[in-house]
Design a protein around this motif. Sequence first.
Motif, PDB file in Angstrom:
ATOM      1  N   SER A 294       1.500  -0.196  -4.293  1.00 11.89           N
ATOM      2  CA  SER A 294       1.966  -0.582  -2.960  1.00 11.89           C
ATOM      3  C   SER A 294       0.841  -0.725  -1.947  1.00 11.89           C
ATOM      4  CB  SER A 294       2.979   0.451  -2.451  1.00 11.89           C
ATOM      5  OG  SER A 294       2.380   1.738  -2.380  1.00 11.89           O
ATOM      6  N   ASP A 295      -0.323  -0.131  -2.233  1.00  9.84           N
ATOM      7  CA  ASP A 295      -1.428  -0.226  -1.284  1.00  9.84           C
ATOM      8  C   ASP A 295      -2.419  -1.325  -1.645  1.00  9.84           C
ATOM      9  OD1 ASP A 295      -2.519   0.963  -3.516  1.00  9.84           O
ATOM     10  OD2 ASP A 295      -3.628   2.509  -2.411  1.00  9.84           O
TER      11      ASP A 295
ATOM     12  N   ASN B 200      -4.011 -19.267   0.225  1.00  9.74           N
ATOM     13  CA  ASN B 200      -3.275 -19.487   1.463  1.00  9.74           C
ATOM     14  C   ASN B 200      -3.043 -20.973   1.701  1.00  9.74           C
ATOM     15  OD1 ASN B 200      -5.755 -20.472   2.307  1.00  9.74           O
ATOM     16  ND2 ASN B 200      -6.208 -18.754   3.688  1.00  9.74           N
TER      17      ASN B 200
ATOM     18  N   PRO C  68       9.467  -8.561   0.941  1.00 13.53           N
ATOM     19  CA  PRO C  68       8.746  -8.412   2.214  1.00 13.53           C
ATOM     20  C   PRO C  68       8.416  -6.945   2.493  1.00 13.53           C
ATOM     21  CG  PRO C  68      10.679  -9.828   2.463  1.00 13.53           C
ATOM     22  CD  PRO C  68      10.786  -9.202   1.108  1.00 13.53           C
ATOM     23  N   VAL C  69       7.215  -6.723   2.975  1.00  7.15           N
ATOM     24  CA  VAL C  69       6.791  -5.386   3.385  1.00  7.15           C
ATOM     25  C   VAL C  69       6.263  -5.488   4.813  1.00  7.15           C
ATOM     26  CG1 VAL C  69       6.241  -4.621   1.053  1.00  7.15           C
ATOM     27  CG2 VAL C  69       4.486  -5.742   2.406  1.00  7.15           C
ATOM     28  N   PRO C  70       6.358  -4.399   5.582  1.00  8.47           N
ATOM     29  CA  PRO C  70       5.922  -4.469   6.982  1.00  8.47           C
ATOM     30  C   PRO C  70       4.484  -4.953   7.131  1.00  8.47           C
ATOM     31  CG  PRO C  70       7.093  -2.424   6.547  1.00  8.47           C
ATOM     32  CD  PRO C  70       6.894  -3.095   5.226  1.00  8.47           C
ATOM     33  N   ARG C  71       3.588  -4.405   6.358  1.00  5.68           N
ATOM     34  CA  ARG C  71       2.189  -4.816   6.470  1.00  5.68           C
ATOM     35  C   ARG C  71       1.414  -4.299   5.266  1.00  5.68           C
ATOM     36  NH1 ARG C  71      -1.199  -6.675  10.385  1.00  5.68           N
ATOM     37  NH2 ARG C  71      -3.393  -6.085  10.245  1.00  5.68           N
ATOM     38  N   ARG C  72       0.697  -5.201   4.612  1.00  8.62           N
ATOM     39  CA  ARG C  72      -0.155  -4.785   3.507  1.00  8.62           C
ATOM     40  C   ARG C  72      -1.522  -4.371   4.033  1.00  8.62           C
ATOM     41  NH1 ARG C  72       1.009  -5.657  -1.783  1.00  8.62           N
ATOM     42  NH2 ARG C  72       2.994  -6.694  -2.231  1.00  8.62           N
ATOM     43  N   PRO C  73      -2.182  -3.466   3.315  1.00  8.51           N
ATOM     44  CA  PRO C  73      -3.537  -3.084   3.730  1.00  8.51           C
ATOM     45  C   PRO C  73      -4.478  -4.287   3.708  1.00  8.51           C
ATOM     46  CG  PRO C  73      -2.675  -1.588   2.057  1.00  8.51           C
ATOM     47  CD  PRO C  73      -1.739  -2.745   2.120  1.00  8.51           C
ATOM     48  N   GLU C  74      -5.524  -4.231   4.489  1.00  3.83           N
ATOM     49  CA  GLU C  74      -6.528  -5.293   4.513  1.00  3.83           C
ATOM     50  C   GLU C  74      -7.600  -5.081   3.459  1.00  3.83           C
ATOM     51  OE1 GLU C  74      -6.691  -8.070   6.348  1.00  3.83           O
ATOM     52  OE2 GLU C  74      -4.722  -7.629   7.212  1.00  3.83           O
TER      53      GLU C  74
ATOM     54  N   PRO D 274      -3.780  -5.140  -1.447  1.00  2.00           N
ATOM     55  CA  PRO D 274      -3.648  -6.105  -0.350  1.00  2.00           C
ATOM     56  C   PRO D 274      -2.780  -7.322  -0.643  1.00  2.00           C
ATOM     57  CG  PRO D 274      -5.952  -5.494  -0.681  1.00  2.00           C
ATOM     58  CD  PRO D 274      -5.184  -4.937  -1.836  1.00  2.00           C
TER      59      PRO D 274
END
Length: 278
Positions: free
Chosen positions: A83-84, A153, A23-29, A86
């Motif tokens: 890491s960057d 998804n 889990p990561v806080p938030r991935r780039p869009e 999406p």
Amino acid sequence: MAVVELTSDPTGLYLKAALGLLPVPRRPEALPDREIARRGLIIDRDHLARYDRVCGFRLSDTLPATYVHVLAFPLAMTLMSASDFPFPVVGLVHVANRITVRRPVDATQRIDLLVRAENLRSHDRGRVFDVVATAFADDENVWTGVSTYLSKNAPKGDASAKRDHPPMPAPTALWKMPARVGSDYAEVSGDHNPIHTSRIGARLFGFPRPIAHGMWSKARALAALEGRLPAAYTVDVAFKQPILLPARVGFSAAARTDGWEFRLDSKRPHLAGLVTPP
């Protein structure tokens, strides 16, 4: 666009990819505005010969169209496991691949490779994007590959695998694919995704047995057409249902006025391909 230069094949890519599942806080869009480059690549003749044998090509100093994809794969993994990016690279589905050969490439030539990601867009099962690899020899663009990946998804067990399929064409050849196809291709391609090499790994992603690499299937189909393809061409494939190993599949090919149409099928369609002028 930023350019990251590699001087050798990176190591530990699948470990890094597996860490991307944490889990990561938030991935780039957005896709990263970055290109991965490797210049002056020398072809390993022994490796090329092993690849030819695994995929069914005749031994030759001319690079098969799909071999350059293997050369570019470490660069693509470097880009997608960052890491960057999406999406976690583990779990992405390779749904289509298009290769354009502009002229034959000889194993004596040094290759420059550039890889980038682009064209992030919506799909009825998630989001898709393209990884574009370009190869240069003597400063000439000789090869381009576009791999389309899907980040799903849809929930597991959705009805897509239960659709009715139209009747399959009569095969021109029947191929027996042993279980070792997954591990053999992993060794020559560097693609050690456990869904292809491990029963446990395959089950973690909803498959009862390991599945064949899509790019092995494409390579094997092109090997069956060897000697009948022009010097320059584009070959598009759509990857349909996975091939559970071991397997027996039917290969069918039909000449067209502008190229070839080919398929891999069993009770379900696995791959549909088209060879056309570049």
